[in-house]
Scaffold this active site. Structure first.
Site, PDB file in Angstrom:
ATOM      1  CB  VAL A 125      14.408  -5.441   7.153  1.00  0.00           C
ATOM      2  CG1 VAL A 125      13.653  -4.917   8.368  1.00  0.00           C
ATOM      3  CG2 VAL A 125      13.617  -6.542   6.471  1.00  0.00           C
ATOM      4  CG  ASP A 194       8.491  -0.358   2.172  1.00  0.00           C
ATOM      5  OD1 ASP A 194       9.338  -0.812   1.389  1.00  0.00           O
ATOM      6  OD2 ASP A 194       8.791   0.172   3.265  1.00  0.00           O
ATOM      7  CE  LYS A 198      11.397  -1.579   4.165  1.00  0.00           C
ATOM      8  NZ  LYS A 198      11.231  -0.114   4.224  1.00  0.00           N
TER       9      LYS A 198
HETATM   10  N1  HSE Z   1      10.169   3.467   0.759  1.00  0.00           N
HETATM   11  C1  HSE Z   1      10.982   2.872   1.756  1.00  0.00           C
HETATM   12  C2  HSE Z   1      10.848   3.667   3.045  1.00  0.00           C
HETATM   13  C3  HSE Z   1      12.412   2.835   1.301  1.00  0.00           C
HETATM   14  O1  HSE Z   1      10.308   4.775   3.008  1.00  0.00           O
HETATM   15  O2  HSE Z   1      11.212   3.187   4.104  1.00  0.00           O
HETATM   16  C4  HSE Z   1      13.310   1.953   2.099  1.00  0.00           C
HETATM   17  O3  HSE Z   1      12.916   0.610   2.101  1.00  0.00           O
END
Ligand code: HSE
Length: 384
Positions: A125, A194, A198
């Site tokens: 994260v 993503d 997190k």
């Molecule tokens: N693809 C992710 C971002 C990479 O752009 O934050 C880091 O976790």
């Protein structure tokens, strides 16, 4: 301490480099030797002298001399096999694998506790930002009230480009991709997945409950148009992909959505590929973590710090209950763009060309959409 690094990509090499360059200082710090015994990757690569190359992760997790296994291959299945295999062999684990922890954190943390080993995952994260150690150690006196963040650098970079360079989504995406920002599976970035991984990890640690990842409401930034970006600008707002979590009605409200954030809010001023995490606590109140969320050395910084932390005596507690009720956060102010005036309680109204733009007062989404009936409208959450 003997270390096996599995995954020799961008971050893996960064870890090898930092551990090699900083070896003496780190050894002085923890009063023991820090040795990388293995570098494990699919293809043979040049490694500093003394590091054994292998393409078989079993060599690493089954070696009795290895104390710490660093998993940096990403993905779910093989990574899970590596991590559980290492834990069951009594090795501490350091990982950057947000997807794996969001989906299978409970199983992994339970295995780590049963085997009396550390599992540290700061790099999962906010790249190098020390937010998890902040939550798990420095904020332990507090009960978390709310967490909000910009947790995906790629989409923040795209939104920044759209705003500052007056580009549409696809033009900005092409530039971000050309700079190597976008994940191999772009949907992870663009559709908010993503960021959801997190916020799931942050919310679990903040609210001390396991969250079923599949119940998190997630939408990304594909629906942000130049038209809405221009209106947001005129009204004093800025589009950000906001991940949010807070305790609500015997459960947790959690979601990821493109949101108009008032420019007066600090979060609105986090630009380019930077990340921010704002944690509201009962005693210390608002605490903000800010920094780069990706990059070789940025992420490797967190991984190396975690490797060194495995020498500490205290294990992180993950003895959490499952969260029974997980909701999207629907009580909010909203931005509405319609082709005619509408009857709605608003804080701000603006009209230009054929568009009627409203920033509503805080309202329940269901109540708002019911009152709008069959009208055509564009809607986004608003913060601040
Ligand atoms: N693809 C992710 C971002 C990479 O752009 O934050 C880091 O976790």
């Amino acid at each position: 301490m003997k270390i096996g690094v599995i995954g020799l990509g961008t971050v893996g090499f960064g870890v090898v480099e930092i551990l090699t360059n900083e070896k003496q200082r780190l050894e002085q710090e923890i009063k023991e030797e820090v040795v990388i015994k293995y570098g494990c990757g699919l293809e043979e690569v040049d490694l500093p002298e003394g590091i054994i190359y292998t393409n078989d992760f079993h060599d690493v997790i089954n070696d009795k001399e290895i104390d710490v296994v660093v998993e940096l291959i990403g993905g779910i299945n093989v990574a899970k096999e590596i991590i559980l295999g290492a834990i069951n062999n009594g090795k501490h684990v350091v990982t950057a694998n947000k997807a794996l922890l969001a989906h299978h954190g409970k199983e992994i943390f339970t295995a780590a506790r049963e085997n009396n080993v550390h599992i540290f995952y700061e790099a999962s994260v906010g790249g190098g930002i020390p937010v998890l150690v902040g939550q798990k150690e420095s904020l332990i006196a507090n009960n978390t009230k709310e967490i909000i963040g910009i947790l995906n650098g790629t989409t923040n970079f795209i939104l920044t480009l759209m705003e500052t360079e007056n580009l549409d989504f696809n033009e900005a995406l092409t530039i971000a991709d050309g700079l190597g920002y976008v994940e191999a599976n772009p949907s992870l970035d663009l559709d908010g997945i993503d960021a959801a991984h997190k916020i799931c990890i942050l919310a679990q640690n903040g609210f001390k409950k396991f969250i079923d990842f599949d119940k998190i409401s997630v939408s990304g930034i594909r629906n942000v148009t130049k038209v809405d970006m221009d209106y947001a600008k005129k009204l004093g707002y800025r589009f950000k992909m906001i991940a949010q979590a807070k305790e609500v009605n015997n459960g947790i409200g959690i979601d990821v959505a493109a949101t108009l954030v008032n420019k007066k809010e600090l979060v609105a001023n986090v630009m380019d590929a930077y990340n921010v995490i704002e944690i509201d606590n009962d005693y210390v109140e608002n605490v903000i973590f800010y920094g780069k969320g990706a990059g070789r050395y940025v992420t490797a910084s967190a991984v190396v710090s975690d490797i060194i932390k495995t020498t500490q005596k205290e294990y992180w507690n993950h003895d959490y209950q499952d969260c029974q009720n997980i909701y999207p956060i629907t009580k909010s102010k909203y931005y509405l763009r319609c082709d005619r005036p509408i009857d709605v309680d608003y804080e701000l109204y603006f009209t230009e060309k054929q568009d009627h733009i409203y920033i509503t007062h805080e309202v329940e989404l269901a109540k708002l959409t019911t009152s709008l009936g069959n009208l055509d409208y564009t809607i986004f959450k608003v913060r601040g």
